[in-house]
Every structure is written in structure tokens, then in C-alpha cells.
Design an enzyme around this catalytic site. Structure first.
Site, PDB file in Angstrom:
ATOM      1  N   LYS A 144      43.765  42.290  39.941  1.00 59.74           N
ATOM      2  CA  LYS A 144      42.881  43.416  39.657  1.00 59.74           C
ATOM      3  C   LYS A 144      42.050  43.606  40.910  1.00 59.74           C
ATOM      4  CE  LYS A 144      39.134  45.029  36.695  1.00 59.74           C
ATOM      5  NZ  LYS A 144      38.175  44.638  35.648  1.00 59.74           N
ATOM      6  N   TYR A 193      41.055  38.491  39.491  1.00 60.35           N
ATOM      7  CA  TYR A 193      40.138  39.624  39.555  1.00 60.35           C
ATOM      8  C   TYR A 193      39.329  39.528  40.838  1.00 60.35           C
ATOM      9  CZ  TYR A 193      36.309  42.700  37.841  1.00 60.35           C
ATOM     10  OH  TYR A 193      35.375  43.688  37.667  1.00 60.35           O
TER      11      TYR A 193
END
Length: 186
Positions: free
Chosen positions: A105, A77
Site C-alpha cells: 500500500k 503499508y
């Protein structure tokens, strides 16, 4: 941990159970990932330590250490706006040899990053956006998925928007996106 344990028991393998990992130290992140793996989680989304602005090599060491501590698939992320650590496309390329890194992400707020990632790493990772009000722009340049936040409030509209974008039905998608976009800023 109790939520993950409860979820694993409730879904009984019908759908994957994933956990976010937002620990403040490498040791705690490794402990957490090992624990949710034992509980039956199917994967994790890992962000760098949230309270420390790391140098790029420190961030790389953090990711590699956590990845080596588990057999679970990991989505990295990247959210430098909120967490002060930017995982650049070049850093993702350097992490490509770690096989359990499977997805990204990308939440830098810059949809140009999606194209940069494709140009630098090709199809090595599944690429997701995490910035709701950039999902259409990100979809146009080639994401594999969307980790939606605002979609929780309007799940049917969220799914419809995603399906329209995946089908390339851009005029219909744009109409829904413009309606949805003020909520996405939340």
C-alpha cells in the site's frame, strides 16, 4: 481482536477478513499477527512502528521478524507522511525474498513511486494506492488496487470510479474524480 473474531464469525469464509497491524513494537506486532491468524484472519496490512522513526535496516528487521512470525499474506503499508518511516522501492526489492509479503500500500503521496516500484520490482507485489486524491494518477501508471478511505462515505461512486479507471474510460473517470476529489482530501 474482538472485531476480527466477530468479523470472521459473521462472514464465515464468504469474503477475506484482513486486519491492520499498527503496534508500536516488533514483539507486539508478532503477538498481534499470531493472534489474528489463530482467530481466522486471512491476511494483514502491516505498517512500521508508528511512534519510532527507524533507520532503514531497523524497518527491514521489523518487517522480516513479523513476517517470519506468521503464515498469513502481508500487505506492507508505506505512509511516511503520517508515520515517519519511508519504505523505499529499493527496500521493497530487498524484502522480495520473503514470500508472504504479497502486496504494497503505497501512500507516500508521490505517484512517481508507482512507476519506480514497477521498474525495480516488476510484478513481484500487487501494488495499491492508499492516497485517495491520487488514485487516478496512480491508476494511470499501473496500480492493482486502491485501499480507499473516503470511499466509505460514497461507496457506489467509489466503485464506479474504480471500474471506469480499470476500463480505461478516462474522460468519464475524470469527471467523477473531479467531483469526488474534495471529499478525498479528508
Amino acid at each position: 481482536r474482538l472485531v476480527i473474531e466477530t468479523m470472521v464469525g459473521a462472514v464465515r469464509g464468504r469474503i477475506p477478513v484482513l486486519s491492520g497491524v499498527a503496534e508500536t513494537s516488533t514483539a507486539e506486532a508478532v503477538r498481534y499477527v499470531r493472534h489474528v491468524e489463530k482467530l481466522g484472519a486471512d491476511g494483514v496490512m502491516l505498517m512500521p512502528g508508528m511512534l519510532y522513526k527507524a533507520a532503514p535496516d531497523e524497518t527491514m528487521t521489523f518487517f522480516r521478524t513479523v513476517a517470519k512470525g506468521t503464515g498469513l499474506p502481508i500487505m506492507i503499508y508505506n505512509n511516511p507522511i503520517s508515520y515517519a518511516n519511508d519504505v523505499t522501492p529499493e527496500m521493497f526489492a530487498r524484502l522480495a525474498d520473503q514470500t508472504n509479503f504479497v502486496a504494497l500500500k503505497e501512500s507516500s503521496g508521490d505517484p512517481r513511486r508507482i512507476t519506480e516500484l514497477h521498474n525495480i520490482i516488476g510484478g513481484r507485489y500487487a501494488i495499491f494506492t492508499g492516497v485517495d486524491d491520487l488514485v487516478m494518477e496512480s491508476s494511470i501508471v499501473g496500480i492493482d488496487g486502491w485501499v480507499a478511505g473516503a470511499g466509505i462515505a460514497f461507496p457506489a461512486e467509489n466503485q464506479c470510479l474504480w471500474e471506469l479507471m480499470r476500463a480505461g474510460r478516462w474522460d468519464e473517470a475524470l469527471k467523477l474524480y473531479r467531483w469526488f476529489q474534495p471529499l478525498m482530501k479528508l
